[in-house]
Design a protein around this motif. Structure first.
Motif, PDB file in Angstrom:
ATOM      1  N   LEU A   1      55.993  13.091  46.462  1.00 29.64           N
ATOM      2  CA  LEU A   1      55.411  11.825  47.012  1.00 29.64           C
ATOM      3  C   LEU A   1      54.723  12.326  48.343  1.00 29.64           C
ATOM      4  O   LEU A   1      55.724  12.638  49.011  1.00 29.64           O
ATOM      5  CB  LEU A   1      56.155  10.630  46.891  1.00 29.64           C
ATOM      6  N   ILE A   2      53.462  12.110  48.623  1.00 24.54           N
ATOM      7  CA  ILE A   2      53.138  12.600  50.033  1.00 24.54           C
ATOM      8  C   ILE A   2      52.481  11.435  50.561  1.00 24.54           C
ATOM      9  O   ILE A   2      51.695  10.524  50.022  1.00 24.54           O
ATOM     10  CB  ILE A   2      52.032  13.861  49.861  1.00 24.54           C
ATOM     11  N   VAL A   3      52.659  11.405  52.109  1.00 25.62           N
ATOM     12  CA  VAL A   3      52.113  10.388  52.698  1.00 25.62           C
ATOM     13  C   VAL A   3      51.426  10.690  53.930  1.00 25.62           C
ATOM     14  O   VAL A   3      51.933  11.940  54.712  1.00 25.62           O
ATOM     15  CB  VAL A   3      53.187   9.329  53.236  1.00 25.62           C
ATOM     16  N   MET A   4      50.081  10.616  53.964  1.00 23.40           N
ATOM     17  CA  MET A   4      49.325  11.322  55.078  1.00 23.40           C
ATOM     18  C   MET A   4      48.681  10.379  56.129  1.00 23.40           C
ATOM     19  O   MET A   4      48.179   9.266  55.496  1.00 23.40           O
ATOM     20  CB  MET A   4      48.098  12.252  54.275  1.00 23.40           C
ATOM     21  N   ASP A   5      48.311  10.660  57.153  1.00 21.01           N
ATOM     22  CA  ASP A   5      47.561   9.960  58.036  1.00 21.01           C
ATOM     23  C   ASP A   5      46.181  10.263  57.864  1.00 21.01           C
ATOM     24  O   ASP A   5      45.656  11.588  58.026  1.00 21.01           O
ATOM     25  CB  ASP A   5      47.796  10.327  59.765  1.00 21.01           C
ATOM     26  N   VAL A   6      45.494   9.196  57.491  1.00 16.12           N
ATOM     27  CA  VAL A   6      43.806   9.379  57.148  1.00 16.12           C
ATOM     28  C   VAL A   6      43.052   9.766  58.319  1.00 16.12           C
ATOM     29  O   VAL A   6      41.744  10.340  58.146  1.00 16.12           O
ATOM     30  CB  VAL A   6      43.327   8.303  56.331  1.00 16.12           C
TER      31      VAL A   6
ATOM     32  N   ASN B   1      43.687  11.893  60.945  1.00 13.84           N
ATOM     33  CA  ASN B   1      43.790  13.266  61.499  1.00 13.84           C
ATOM     34  C   ASN B   1      44.603  14.327  60.658  1.00 13.84           C
ATOM     35  O   ASN B   1      44.842  15.573  61.273  1.00 13.84           O
ATOM     36  CB  ASN B   1      44.860  12.976  62.718  1.00 13.84           C
ATOM     37  N   GLY B   2      44.979  13.924  59.468  1.00 19.34           N
ATOM     38  CA  GLY B   2      45.390  14.928  58.629  1.00 19.34           C
ATOM     39  C   GLY B   2      47.049  15.130  58.778  1.00 19.34           C
ATOM     40  O   GLY B   2      47.648  16.135  58.136  1.00 19.34           O
ATOM     41  N   LYS B   3      47.582  14.307  59.689  1.00 16.03           N
ATOM     42  CA  LYS B   3      48.790  14.598  59.558  1.00 16.03           C
ATOM     43  C   LYS B   3      49.957  14.146  58.414  1.00 16.03           C
ATOM     44  O   LYS B   3      49.676  13.115  57.976  1.00 16.03           O
ATOM     45  CB  LYS B   3      49.712  13.917  60.916  1.00 16.03           C
ATOM     46  N   VAL B   4      50.929  15.180  58.102  1.00 16.07           N
ATOM     47  CA  VAL B   4      51.597  14.659  56.944  1.00 16.07           C
ATOM     48  C   VAL B   4      52.671  13.993  57.443  1.00 16.07           C
ATOM     49  O   VAL B   4      53.501  14.484  58.417  1.00 16.07           O
ATOM     50  CB  VAL B   4      52.182  16.210  56.345  1.00 16.07           C
TER      51      VAL B   4
ATOM     52  N   VAL C   1      48.121  23.684  55.543  1.00 15.17           N
ATOM     53  CA  VAL C   1      49.320  22.995  55.911  1.00 15.17           C
ATOM     54  C   VAL C   1      50.349  24.298  56.484  1.00 15.17           C
ATOM     55  O   VAL C   1      50.250  25.366  55.710  1.00 15.17           O
ATOM     56  CB  VAL C   1      49.963  22.128  55.026  1.00 15.17           C
ATOM     57  N   GLU C   2      51.074  24.253  57.236  1.00  8.87           N
ATOM     58  CA  GLU C   2      51.581  25.373  57.914  1.00  8.87           C
ATOM     59  C   GLU C   2      52.956  25.842  57.104  1.00  8.87           C
ATOM     60  O   GLU C   2      54.194  25.673  57.700  1.00  8.87           O
ATOM     61  CB  GLU C   2      52.517  25.054  59.250  1.00  8.87           C
ATOM     62  N   LEU C   3      52.961  26.143  55.977  1.00  7.46           N
ATOM     63  CA  LEU C   3      54.178  26.564  55.123  1.00  7.46           C
ATOM     64  C   LEU C   3      53.528  27.677  54.228  1.00  7.46           C
ATOM     65  O   LEU C   3      52.244  27.861  53.902  1.00  7.46           O
ATOM     66  CB  LEU C   3      54.422  25.213  54.097  1.00  7.46           C
TER      67      LEU C   3
ATOM     68  N   LEU D   1      45.329  19.856  56.717  1.00  9.42           N
ATOM     69  CA  LEU D   1      46.741  19.041  56.910  1.00  9.42           C
ATOM     70  C   LEU D   1      47.536  20.052  57.837  1.00  9.42           C
ATOM     71  O   LEU D   1      47.317  21.085  57.995  1.00  9.42           O
ATOM     72  CB  LEU D   1      47.203  19.341  55.292  1.00  9.42           C
ATOM     73  N   SER D   2      48.443  19.105  58.431  1.00  6.74           N
ATOM     74  CA  SER D   2      49.430  19.815  59.492  1.00  6.74           C
ATOM     75  C   SER D   2      50.874  19.083  59.517  1.00  6.74           C
ATOM     76  O   SER D   2      50.919  17.935  59.137  1.00  6.74           O
ATOM     77  CB  SER D   2      48.725  19.606  60.744  1.00  6.74           C
ATOM     78  N   LEU D   3      51.736  20.023  59.273  1.00  6.58           N
ATOM     79  CA  LEU D   3      53.085  19.461  59.488  1.00  6.58           C
ATOM     80  C   LEU D   3      53.738  19.670  60.977  1.00  6.58           C
ATOM     81  O   LEU D   3      54.725  19.161  61.062  1.00  6.58           O
ATOM     82  CB  LEU D   3      53.899  20.227  58.370  1.00  6.58           C
TER      83      LEU D   3
END
Length: 839
Positions: A392-397, A399-402, A544-546, A695-697
């Protein structure tokens, strides 16, 4: 006479020169002897003292690894100082007496550690098997090649050639003798002693002590330090232990640290930056991807202490000191409370679906409906696949922040640090606990892809918001066989009449989107749908930084079969499956003529056949295939005209040829289209305003002193052009999904926040053993909230989750929690006035 006189004069001169030269040598010898006498006898003690004090040793110092925190400063990973026991010897210390002294010291150290419930932390690669025989054990679950490499390195460092010491027992006995291990010492302690020596030998060329026991009790430290004179090679050092205060929270995102995994990895990735071979590094997650920021081991952050060393090697005093620098801190975009609630929600959702599936398998009506499939399937070879994991992923629409990237199941990061049986159980878990499902799983998105198709059709002008399409039952445009014609999911096509894009989405009508896919494909076979999916970020990584993120795949000819690439480099497995089927077909056909072909010849022929199918119209396949068979396999004309050869071949080649029938399957999120959950949440967020974010973590990087070194700014991947006028229709269609007429209505009836979300379910069918059973389908759910002012995009994905509606439970529960938290009102508090409390 003159010549005779000249010769005498020349001879006299030469004699004189020899005498001078000889005198010089004698004088130099006298001076040298006098100098040596003065150096060794007169001033010997002075120079001996000076030589001892001028032998210096530089000790490399390292700070503490940086912290990882959530967006609100909650510590998710940190390091604590601990005491470790170390051992060191060099190859010059190899006499029998020296080995005996070292061994006695190791045995005594093991005894002290045991007294305080401690033990050594290193292992020996020779153990007894179940039959009691000595065998090598270089790790479980590694390849034969890796085992051979480790064996070779170990033998080389221990000077044990396979020709002289062929067996594990021979190596064991030789080392026992070499290390002067007492005959009466028990086997368990003997192996521990050997493990200490082995660890030292594997690091012998580093000229550094090796850690043999970690995080030892302070009482043990005191006793070892107190007896240090009697324990040669043994010392205490201050080390570092990685701690994960929230244990299992966000484990697949945070990752863990550990030893550098191999010599090759060290020399390729770490040595040039100043790491020592025994340093610990990030092995997974943020710990790995942000290693350069977090570590204190790189050269520019190292300190040093220069010490004087006397002639006996003892360090006497400090000459200089350079303070080491700690690693930097990484602040994530995750919010710990969001993450914790999301992990609970996805766990409960998976468990609910699992229970539902198990009940369904006992239901008489379900068993009767699926009786034929159940009887055909080989259940031993292909056991039933039920829900056991999810994300389950929740993202800020905006700015792309996870904000949350939850996974079930998680695992205890501290167990991975500690090692042992708990860590082995995590690694061996068949659910793949170390895999980050959000970035490393791909699946057909099913009906959640229909918004892509709808927007592609609207923006390309093939429909308008008022265009109406009715479900016609069987979609016959690309087939003449009614039994093979695709249909909608419903058995009542009359309920899907006169649908606009809004009703098409609300009803999730397959026939509606088959029609859109066909219109986009056109008579010329355009790739407009693929290109629009690419604009929405579904063909690229999310940024995303992974480490290890997979790229999503959207169907087209290149992704189905690319003629410019060998079979091993194709995007999907389909070309290899087809090639193997063709190979079997040709061999079976040729065997009836008593002919056989080698693999190389067959592979060359098959590649030509497959390339021909892409570059040639299907009407000419038979003719061109006949030419290839005659040229490459020397088949006769009579052979290549046999229908037994050509009929099945046509079907195989058609599998790798992109066409309208595959295009319309892609329009409903099937065919070879495979997306990751992170790509799905990015695409869903773009339905708000057309902004496709990377996306960004990572929120920011700060120094140990709190200075912001790097602040991550929102990064836009793409801005969808011309969508503003159409997005309200997409939004309204998705709103209907959770209303009384929508496909997910049963999961949102009487839910207090039903009017605050817009959503889409997706169910992708799974084929196991050529059989499709509904309870094994993958389940997707995407939604945005709140309805009036969207802030968040959520994606839930549960492999083998039965149907898309079932996977909505996690998102629904999380949104309810989030809404309740935001709606909390602090009650008025009545405070006492003035000095009422004053006595």
């Amino acid at each position: 006479m003159k010549n005779r006189h000249a010769k005498k004069e020349h001879k006299a001169n030469m004699n004189a020169r020899y005498l001078v030269f000889l005198a010089g040598i004698i004088l130099s010898g006298v001076l040298l002897v006098m100098g040596l006498y003065r150096l060794q006898i007169t001033n010997g003690e002075y120079y001996s003292d000076r030589a001892g004090t001028r032998s210096n040793k530089t000790i490399v110092l390292k700070g503490t690894r940086g912290m990882i925190t959530d967006a609100e400063g909650v510590i998710l990973a940190k390091s604590e100082k601990i005491y470790n026991v170390t051992f060191q010897r060099d190859n010059s210390q190899s006499s029998t007496a020296q080995y005996k002294a070292f061994t006695d010291a190791i045995i005594e150290t093991i005894s002290i550690l045991k007294k305080y419930d401690g033990d050594i932390s290193v292992t020996f690669p020779i153990v007894r098997d179940e039959e009691g025989d000595w065998v090598f054990d270089f790790g479980k679950g590694i390849s034969e090649e890796a085992t051979a490499t480790r064996m070779s390195q170990w033998r080389s460092n221990h000077y044990l050639t396979s020709s002289r010491y062929a067996t594990a027992e021979a190596c064991y006995e030789r080392l026992r003798t070499r290390y002067q291990i007492p005959e009466d010492l028990d086997e368990e302690t003997t192996l521990k002693v050997m493990a200490v020596y082995s660890e030292m030998q594997m690091n012998i060329f580093n000229s550094l002590p090796v850690v043999i026991a970690k995080d030892v009790a302070f009482s043990a430290v005191g006793e070892i330090e107190g007896r240090s004179v009697l324990l040669p090679g043994i010392a205490i050092e201050v080390g570092e232990k990685r701690i994960y205060p929230r244990s299992t929270l966000a484990s697949q995102i945070i990752g863990y640290t550990g030893k550098i995994q191999s010599y090759t990895s060290y020399y390729d990735n770490y040595q040039s930056s100043g790491y020592a071979l025994n340093d610990e590094v990030g092995l997974d997650g943020i710990e790995k991807s942000q290693e350069n920021w977090l570590t204190a081991c790189i050269s520019e952050r190292q300190g040093s202490r220069v010490m004087e060393r006397d002639s006996n090697g003892k360090l006497t005093r400090q000459i200089s000191y350079t303070e080491p620098k700690d690693g930097n801190n990484v602040k994530l975009t995750l919010i710990a409370s969001y993450q914790q609630r999301a992990e609970r929600a996805i766990q409960e959702n998976v468990e609910y679906i699992r229970n539902t599936q198990e009940e369904k398998m006992q239901d008489g009506d379900w068993l009767e409906t699926n009786k034929e499939k159940i009887n055909i399937r080989d259940w031993e070879e292909d056991p039933v696949r039920l829900a056991e994991k999810g994300v389950l992923i929740v993202m800020d629409v905006h700015n792309g922040k996870v904000l949350a990237m939850a996974q079930y199941p998680t695992y205890d990061l501290n167990a991975m640090i500690a090692g042992g049986e708990a860590a082995q159980a995590i690694v061996a878990d068949k659910r793949g606990l170390l895999m980050n499902y959000a970035i490393q799983t791909r699946a057909e998105p099913g009906s959640t892809f229909k918004m892509v198709t709808g927007l592609a059709a609207l923006t390309n002008g093939v429909i308008t918001p008022t265009t109406e399409i009715s479900d016609g039952g069987k979609f016959m445009k690309y087939t003449r066989n009614q039994a093979e014609a695709p249909t909608c999911w419903t058995n009542h096509p009359e309920k899907h009449r006169d649908q606009t894009i809004v009703q098409g989405l609300t009803n999730s009508c397959n026939y509606f989107f088959y029609t859109l896919g066909s219109l986009l494909y056109g008579d010329e076979g355009t790739d407009r749908l693929y290109k629009y999916a690419a604009q929405m970020g579904l063909t690229t990584k999310t940024g995303v930084e992974l480490n290890g993120e997979l790229r999503s795949i959207v169907g087209n000819q290149t992704n189905l079969y690319d003629t410019s690439e060998p079979l091993a480099n194709q995007v999907t497995d389909t070309p290899i499956i087809v090639a193997n089927a063709i190979k079997t077909h040709i061999r079976n056909f040729a065997s009836s003529y008593g002919i056989s072909y080698d693999d190389e010849r067959l592979n060359r022929c098959i590649k030509q056949l497959m390339d021909m199918a892409i570059n040639t119209g299907s009407d000419f396949w038979v003719l061109e295939a006949q030419k290839i068979f005659m040229n490459e396999l020397a088949m006769t004309r009579n052979m290549v005209y046999m229908s037994a050869l050509m009929s099945d071949l046509w079907n195989y080649l058609n599998t790798i040829k992109w066409g309208g029938s595959l295009e319309i399957q892609m329009a409903i999120g099937q065919s070879i289209t495979l997306v990751t959950p992170v790509a799905e949440v990015r695409y869903a967020a773009a339905l708000v305003d057309g902004n496709v974010w990377n996306l960004s973590l990572i929120d920011s990087i700060t120094s140990p002193e709190g200075e912001i070194l790097s602040k991550r700014q929102p990064s836009l991947f793409n801005k969808l052009e011309g969508v503003a006028e159409y997005l309200p229709y997409i939004k309204e269609g998705m709103k209907g999904v959770v209303d009384e007429t929508g496909t997910a209505k049963r999961f949102f009836q009487d839910w207090q926040y039903r009017n605050d979300i817009w959503a889409k379910t997706g169910t992708s069918q799974i084929t196991v053993g050529k059989i499709k059973i509904d309870i094994e389908n993958n389940a997707w759910f995407v939604c945005l909230t709140p309805f009036e002012d969207p802030q968040l995009a959520l994606v839930s994905y549960i492999p083998n989750g039965y149907s898309g509606g079932y996977s909505s439970i996690a998102a629904r529960e999380w949104i309810e929690w989030w809404m309740n938290e935001n709606n909390k009102v602090i009650s008025d508090i009545s405070l006492t006035t003035g000095n009422e409390l004053t006595p």
